[in-house]
Design a protein around this motif. Structure first.
Motif, PDB file in Angstrom:
ATOM      1  N   THR A  83       0.898  -1.313   0.055  1.00 10.39           N
ATOM      2  CA  THR A  83      -0.002  -0.029  -0.208  1.00 10.39           C
ATOM      3  C   THR A  83       0.836   1.295  -0.022  1.00 10.39           C
ATOM      4  N   MET A  84       0.267   2.270  -0.493  1.00  9.39           N
ATOM      5  CA  MET A  84       0.883   3.671  -0.462  1.00  9.39           C
ATOM      6  C   MET A  84       0.414   4.330   0.749  1.00  9.39           C
ATOM      7  N   ASP A  85      -0.244   3.837   1.647  1.00 12.30           N
ATOM      8  CA  ASP A  85      -0.851   4.493   2.777  1.00 12.30           C
ATOM      9  C   ASP A  85       0.526   4.891   3.859  1.00 12.30           C
ATOM     10  N   GLY A  86       0.491   6.291   4.181  1.00 13.28           N
ATOM     11  CA  GLY A  86       1.456   6.680   4.957  1.00 13.28           C
ATOM     12  C   GLY A  86       2.629   7.412   4.236  1.00 13.28           C
ATOM     13  N   TYR A  87       2.675   7.132   2.762  1.00 11.41           N
ATOM     14  CA  TYR A  87       3.606   7.565   2.060  1.00 11.41           C
ATOM     15  C   TYR A  87       3.961   9.045   2.091  1.00 11.41           C
ATOM     16  N   ARG A  91       9.240  11.373   4.504  1.00  9.25           N
ATOM     17  CA  ARG A  91       9.435  10.079   5.310  1.00  9.25           C
ATOM     18  C   ARG A  91      11.051   9.429   4.905  1.00  9.25           C
ATOM     19  N   SER A 160       8.638   6.146  -3.962  1.00  5.74           N
ATOM     20  CA  SER A 160       7.456   5.761  -3.534  1.00  5.74           C
ATOM     21  C   SER A 160       7.228   4.384  -4.085  1.00  5.74           C
ATOM     22  N   TRP A 163       8.678   2.441  -1.405  1.00  8.99           N
ATOM     23  CA  TRP A 163       7.560   2.354  -0.050  1.00  8.99           C
ATOM     24  C   TRP A 163       6.773   1.266  -0.014  1.00  8.99           C
ATOM     25  N   LYS A 164       6.179   0.832  -1.349  1.00 10.78           N
ATOM     26  CA  LYS A 164       5.231   0.065  -1.821  1.00 10.78           C
ATOM     27  C   LYS A 164       5.988  -1.530  -1.718  1.00 10.78           C
ATOM     28  N   ARG A 168       8.327   0.714   3.717  1.00 15.21           N
ATOM     29  CA  ARG A 168       7.119   1.119   4.700  1.00 15.21           C
ATOM     30  C   ARG A 168       7.615   0.651   6.068  1.00 15.21           C
ATOM     31  N   GLN A 169       8.069  -0.430   6.396  1.00 17.36           N
ATOM     32  CA  GLN A 169       8.385  -1.081   7.627  1.00 17.36           C
ATOM     33  C   GLN A 169      10.049  -0.744   7.883  1.00 17.36           C
ATOM     34  N   ARG A 175      15.536   4.570   5.555  1.00 22.75           N
ATOM     35  CA  ARG A 175      14.868   5.276   4.467  1.00 22.75           C
ATOM     36  C   ARG A 175      15.910   6.386   3.863  1.00 22.75           C
TER      37      ARG A 175
END
Length: 266
Positions: A83-87, A91, A160, A163-164, A168-169, A175
């Motif tokens: 997911t792109m949630d939170g990107y 970050r 991005s 991230w996906k 993200r983790q 990062r």
């Protein structure tokens, strides 16, 4: 009749205080070992040594040191995009940073590496002007003037996309390392870079076909180094490009003071 004295069991010998302490210590050590086995902790309370202790480090420190880019594709984990949630761009750090301690930010380091006829505003660091003699994405010559730039510093693996596919983790420090790693950075024509967006190999390739092998090899090297995964379509697209140059090696380190190796498709 009374039984023969010799046949009677001897009374148990009382244990000395020191011996009792030794037996108690042995029992406690055994209990601690059992607890460590069940919980994954060592007797001193630390986490088991088999647990990953390098979450903030690149996954593969040897990435790019040996082997072909084509064979390295098979070592990448294949999963569906997350997911792109939170990107958000910040970050990965709010701005270009000086991660190598040379007192110049990463953007200027890459401009110095990739441009010719470089001139500075401050003697050695801030690039005032220069020329991208042959833009890797389009093959065109592009001139750079600070404040009126037609040149971007592209992330070969878009942030991005990273991230996906695992970032993200990550911790913030990992990062930031990816965002400022010279291995993942390419000075390029701004319009081509913006056309690319966050596309992976399956979605976008440079119009300059002579650069495609090197471009995809960079993506493979970065994803291998940082443990990022690829989608099935992305893996297939990588293999399709790299089969045209099967002897192409993974790019190495990306030292900001050295131009990256160049190779042409056969």
């Amino acid at each position: 009749m009374f039984p023969d004295v010799k046949s009677l069991p001897l009374p148990a010998r009382p244990r000395s205080r020191s011996r009792r302490r030794a037996l108690i210590g042995t029992a406690l050590a055994g209990a601690a070992l059992l607890t460590a086995t069940v919980t994954g902790c060592s007797p001193d309370g630390d986490k088991d040594s088999t647990q990953d202790k390098s979450a903030d480090q690149p996954a593969d420190q040897s990435a790019g040191k040996s082997g072909s880019a084509l064979s390295a594709v098979s070592s990448l984990k294949v999963k569906a995009s997350g997911t792109m949630d939170g990107y958000a761009r910040d970050r990965f750090g709010r701005a270009w940073l000086d991660t190598d301690g040379n007192h110049c930010d990463t953007r200027d380091d890459i401009l110095k590496r990739d441009l010719t006829d470089v001139k500075f505003t401050d003697g050695h660091c801030k690039v005032a002007s220069g020329t991208l003699t042959k833009d890797p994405y389009t093959g065109k010559t592009v001139h750079y003037v600070r404040g009126h730039s037609k040149i971007d510093i592209d992330h070969a693996v878009a942030l991005s996309d990273a991230w996906k596919k695992g970032a993200r983790q990550w911790s913030p420090s990992k990062r930031i390392a990816l965002a400022n790693d010279p291995l993942n950075l390419i000075a390029s024509d701004a319009s081509a870079n913006r056309q690319k967006g966050d596309g992976d190999t399956a979605a976008w390739l440079p119009s300059n076909t002579a650069y495609r092998c090197e471009y995809v090899a960079h993506q493979v090297s970065v994803k291998k180094k940082y443990g990022l995964w690829v989608s099935a379509a992305e893996r297939d697209a990588m293999k399709k490009v790299l089969t045209t140059c099967p002897s192409a090696k993974l790019p190495t380190g990306g030292n900001p003071t050295e131009a990256p190796p160049r190779f042409k498709a056969k």
